[in-house]
Enzyme design. Structure first.
Site, PDB file in Angstrom:
ATOM      1  N   HIS A 140       7.462  -7.303  -2.466  1.00 20.47           N
ATOM      2  CA  HIS A 140       7.148  -6.565  -1.115  1.00 20.47           C
ATOM      3  C   HIS A 140       8.277  -7.135   0.004  1.00 20.47           C
ATOM      4  CE1 HIS A 140       3.534  -4.655  -2.108  1.00 20.47           C
ATOM      5  NE2 HIS A 140       2.792  -5.590  -2.219  1.00 20.47           N
ATOM      6  N   LYS A 200       0.870  -1.178  -0.061  1.00 25.71           N
ATOM      7  CA  LYS A 200      -0.177  -0.107   0.140  1.00 25.71           C
ATOM      8  C   LYS A 200       0.878   1.276  -0.068  1.00 25.71           C
ATOM      9  CE  LYS A 200      -3.632  -0.979  -0.576  1.00 25.71           C
ATOM     10  NZ  LYS A 200      -3.750  -1.945  -1.801  1.00 25.71           N
ATOM     11  N   SER A 240      -4.864   2.659   3.945  1.00 23.52           N
ATOM     12  CA  SER A 240      -4.924   1.832   2.771  1.00 23.52           C
ATOM     13  C   SER A 240      -5.161   0.245   2.948  1.00 23.52           C
ATOM     14  CB  SER A 240      -3.897   2.389   1.889  1.00 23.52           C
ATOM     15  OG  SER A 240      -4.083   1.741   0.789  1.00 23.52           O
TER      16      SER A 240
HETATM   17  P1  A3P Z   1      -5.467   4.376  -1.203  1.00 23.27           P
HETATM   18  O1  A3P Z   1      -5.914   3.192  -0.831  1.00 23.27           O
HETATM   19  O2  A3P Z   1      -4.748   5.364  -0.074  1.00 23.27           O
HETATM   20  O3  A3P Z   1      -6.169   5.296  -2.180  1.00 23.27           O
HETATM   21  P2  A3P Z   1      -0.135  -0.378  -3.460  1.00 23.27           P
HETATM   22  O4  A3P Z   1      -0.052  -0.511  -4.954  1.00 23.27           O
HETATM   23  O5  A3P Z   1       1.064  -0.455  -2.842  1.00 23.27           O
HETATM   24  O6  A3P Z   1      -1.078  -1.368  -3.093  1.00 23.27           O
HETATM   25  O7  A3P Z   1      -0.713   0.730  -3.210  1.00 23.27           O
HETATM   26  C1  A3P Z   1      -2.104   1.226  -3.357  1.00 23.27           C
HETATM   27  C2  A3P Z   1      -2.410   2.688  -2.875  1.00 23.27           C
HETATM   28  O8  A3P Z   1      -1.650   3.590  -3.899  1.00 23.27           O
HETATM   29  C3  A3P Z   1      -4.013   3.108  -2.979  1.00 23.27           C
HETATM   30  O9  A3P Z   1      -3.808   4.100  -1.922  1.00 23.27           O
HETATM   31  C4  A3P Z   1      -4.127   3.642  -4.508  1.00 23.27           C
HETATM   32  O10 A3P Z   1      -5.071   4.490  -4.382  1.00 23.27           O
HETATM   33  C5  A3P Z   1      -2.812   4.572  -4.491  1.00 23.27           C
HETATM   34  N1  A3P Z   1      -2.266   4.724  -5.755  1.00 23.27           N
HETATM   35  C6  A3P Z   1      -2.306   3.817  -6.947  1.00 23.27           C
HETATM   36  N2  A3P Z   1      -1.961   4.589  -7.910  1.00 23.27           N
HETATM   37  C7  A3P Z   1      -2.042   6.029  -7.671  1.00 23.27           C
HETATM   38  C8  A3P Z   1      -1.738   7.017  -8.396  1.00 23.27           C
HETATM   39  N3  A3P Z   1      -1.675   7.014  -9.795  1.00 23.27           N
HETATM   40  N4  A3P Z   1      -1.781   8.317  -7.865  1.00 23.27           N
HETATM   41  C9  A3P Z   1      -1.911   8.229  -6.464  1.00 23.27           C
HETATM   42  N5  A3P Z   1      -2.151   7.189  -5.407  1.00 23.27           N
HETATM   43  C10 A3P Z   1      -2.123   6.098  -6.518  1.00 23.27           C
END
Ligand code: A3P
Length: 299
Positions: A108, A51, A138
């Site tokens: 990860h 996340k 998140s």
């Molecule tokens: P939120 O749940 O706070 O919205 P991961 O890919 O490591 O699992 O992280 C997911 C998080 O990154 C989510 O956060 C998602 O919305 C955010 N995310 C993914 N792409 C993004 C982008 N282009 N801009 C901003 N946040 C992004």
């Protein structure tokens, strides 16, 4: 004797050397076999605690290496362009070893589980970190939509689980500390999610410099545009809509959820926040790492 221990509260997770793995998706013999994974000098590993901006960075790397998707590669799953090394058990077709160079990988894993060839070598690592309060928020939502994770009844319950490291990947503090304090052993670039939010173009340029990838202004514009939250929100691969049915309940939530800084404020009480700040000070102050905690730039 079995060296793993089940994680309290979540029967799907086992802990091994401080990291919490999903039993079915990441069996220990497979994780240990990564020690024999051969690294090439031109490999690129993108590493995150869950996340922290994983899919975002996967997208950016894919765009940089696939000519901004001007060659039709937008129809290829991001996870195929930048595959996981530790989840191969569910993706048996992806033979990471035989992929053509330059290979891009996502992981990860904590620093002590990555293939040893990554240490003291030329292969590149991009480690993306995010302020842990937003990571927690998140992950709380992710847990609710991931069918293989135990769901917490409320944020307060999850808060303690997160602090105890009883979540996938273990404790955030250990993950970041591990990578950060071992940085001299890797050819590594640290990126912060919040810097990507504040100035994506500069961070993409920084990545390109690290990767020795020259992009002209037009190509850079395309990468930045296609990596914005609004563009990625429309992308079925970024939203993991192509995963097997039993993985995520997409009626409960979206993978591309809010994509902002400071959403933790909508869930964390003053008391929990004070508790978190005290622990953050105790565990992280010596590293000198600073995070932006809200959209006003609060550090
Ligand atoms: P939120 O749940 O706070 O919205 P991961 O890919 O490591 O699992 O992280 C997911 C998080 O990154 C989510 O956060 C998602 O919305 C955010 N995310 C993914 N792409 C993004 C982008 N282009 N801009 C901003 N946040 C992004």
């Amino acid at each position: 004797m079995d060296p793993t221990t089940p994680v309290l509260r979540d029967s799907n997770l086992y802990r091994y050397k401080g990291f919490c793995f999903f039993k079915e998706l990441m069996p220990l013999d497979f994780i240990e076999s990564l020690q024999d994974f051969e690294i090439r000098d031109d490999d690129v590993f993108m590493i995150t605690y869950p996340k922290s901006g994983t899919i975002w960075t996967q997208q950016i790397l894919s765009l940089i290496y696939c000519d901004g998707y001007r060659n039709g590669t937008e129809f290829i799953d991001t996870a195929e362009k930048v595959p996981w090394i530790e989840f191969r058990s569910y993706d048996k077709d992806a033979d990471c070893n035989s992929r053509p160079s330059p290979r891009l990988f996502a992981s990860h894993l904590s620093y002590n589980f990555v293939p040893p060839g990554l240490k003291n070598g030329k292969a590149k690592v991009i480690y993306v970190m995010r302020n842990p309060k937003d990571v927690m928020k998140s992950l709380y939502h992710f847990e609710a939509m991931a069918n293989y994770a135990e769901t917490s009844p409320d944020f307060g319950h999850f808060f303690h689980k997160f602090l105890d490291g009883d979540v996938f990947a273990g404790a955030w503090f250990d993950h970041v500390r591990g990578w950060y304090t071992h940085k001299d052993e890797f050819n590594i670039l640290f990126i912060k999610y919040e810097d990507m939010i504040m100035d994506l173009r500069s961070v993409v340029k920084q990545m390109c410099t690290f990767l020795d990838k020259e992009l002209d202004d037009e190509s850079l514009d395309i990468v930045v545009k296609r990596a914005t939250f609004n563009e990625m929100k429309k992308d079925p691969f970024a939203n993991k809509e192509n995963m097997p049915d039993n993985f995520f309940d997409l009626k409960i939530g979206k993978f591309m959820r809010k994509g902002t800084i400071g959403d933790w404020k909508n869930s964390m009480t003053v008391a929990l926040n004070e508790k978190f700040d005290a622990l953050f000070q105790e565990k992280m102050a010596d590293l000198g790492l600073h995070f932006i905690w809200d959209m006003n730039g609060g550090i």
